[in-house]
Motif scaffolding. Sequence first.
Motif, PDB file in Angstrom:
ATOM      1  N   ASP A  35       0.097 -30.465   1.792  1.00 27.24           N
ATOM      2  CA  ASP A  35       0.141 -30.576   0.266  1.00 27.24           C
ATOM      3  C   ASP A  35      -0.239 -28.960  -0.020  1.00 27.24           C
ATOM      4  OD1 ASP A  35       0.096 -30.583  -2.239  1.00 27.24           O
ATOM      5  OD2 ASP A  35      -1.661 -32.129  -2.234  1.00 27.24           O
ATOM      6  N   ARG A  36       0.765 -28.439  -0.507  1.00 23.46           N
ATOM      7  CA  ARG A  36       0.705 -26.820  -0.850  1.00 23.46           C
ATOM      8  C   ARG A  36      -0.093 -26.856  -2.189  1.00 23.46           C
ATOM      9  NH1 ARG A  36       4.638 -23.146   0.781  1.00 23.46           N
ATOM     10  NH2 ARG A  36       6.070 -24.233   2.269  1.00 23.46           N
ATOM     11  N   ALA A  37      -0.472 -27.769  -2.892  1.00 27.52           N
ATOM     12  CA  ALA A  37      -1.666 -27.723  -3.895  1.00 27.52           C
ATOM     13  C   ALA A  37      -2.743 -27.382  -3.504  1.00 27.52           C
ATOM     14  CB  ALA A  37      -1.355 -28.828  -5.090  1.00 27.52           C
ATOM     15  N   ARG A  38      -2.877 -27.641  -2.314  1.00 30.46           N
ATOM     16  CA  ARG A  38      -4.510 -27.550  -1.569  1.00 30.46           C
ATOM     17  C   ARG A  38      -4.636 -26.232  -1.098  1.00 30.46           C
ATOM     18  NH1 ARG A  38      -6.779 -28.948   3.692  1.00 30.46           N
ATOM     19  NH2 ARG A  38      -8.910 -29.097   3.489  1.00 30.46           N
ATOM     20  N   ARG A  39      -3.762 -25.220  -1.137  1.00 37.94           N
ATOM     21  CA  ARG A  39      -3.903 -23.940  -0.676  1.00 37.94           C
ATOM     22  C   ARG A  39      -4.996 -23.278  -1.373  1.00 37.94           C
ATOM     23  NH1 ARG A  39       2.124 -21.911  -1.086  1.00 37.94           N
ATOM     24  NH2 ARG A  39       2.226 -22.935  -3.057  1.00 37.94           N
ATOM     25  N   ALA A  40      -5.168 -23.291  -2.716  1.00 39.06           N
ATOM     26  CA  ALA A  40      -6.242 -22.877  -3.231  1.00 39.06           C
ATOM     27  C   ALA A  40      -7.732 -23.389  -3.082  1.00 39.06           C
ATOM     28  CB  ALA A  40      -6.141 -22.700  -4.736  1.00 39.06           C
ATOM     29  N   THR A  41      -7.695 -24.315  -2.413  1.00 36.97           N
ATOM     30  CA  THR A  41      -9.081 -25.083  -1.967  1.00 36.97           C
ATOM     31  C   THR A  41      -9.383 -25.202  -0.563  1.00 36.97           C
ATOM     32  OG1 THR A  41      -8.078 -27.050  -1.912  1.00 36.97           O
ATOM     33  CG2 THR A  41      -8.882 -26.615  -3.981  1.00 36.97           C
TER      34      THR A  41
END
Length: 206
Positions: A4-10
């Motif tokens: 899930d690319r949305a998880r990159r920041a975390t």
Amino acid sequence: MTFDRARRATLPFFAFIRHGETDWNAEGRMQGRKDIPLNDKGRGQAARNGEALKALLERDGIDLGGLDFVASPLSRTRETMEILRERLGLDPAAYRLDERLVEIGFGLWEGRTMEELASEDAERAAARRADKWGFLPPDGESYAMLSERIGGWLSTLDRPSVIVAHGGVMRVLRGLLIDMPTREIPVLDVPQDKVFLWRDGRDGWV
């Protein structure tokens, strides 16, 4: 599992190191799953990366005790990790292995150079040049398949880590973290004398 690319920041901080040079690297041979050892230059690269990582961790106050150390099971990555850990002042053997980090499989092409394949298997060599991302070597693995495998591994990364693996793995990992066309991922530079960093949702090198 798809990452899930949305998880990159975390994602937690991690340092990724490609194994040092082998003789097959120097000769331009497709290495894949073949268990080829480091050469002397490769051992020097691993030592350099250990020193660079040590300086970074000390500068930024990152506790070695809080880091997970994990490597591909092939001998070139294990030796790189052990040299790295020795330079960090740690027990060289106290790390874990993860089969998911093994190099992309080139199947029946392993041990060959692209020059040899252009002569011996010209049709497939041309197909690979046309679509390096999707091309499947005989009995091997495509970069698209490798990206799915590494995406699954990345989805489980839950603590600050130091990872030692391979050039193909480094390429698809960067492709998962940094938006770019898939055609660019298989030709990304994958230095053996630098440490790739991911921290606070941004990439860097040391």
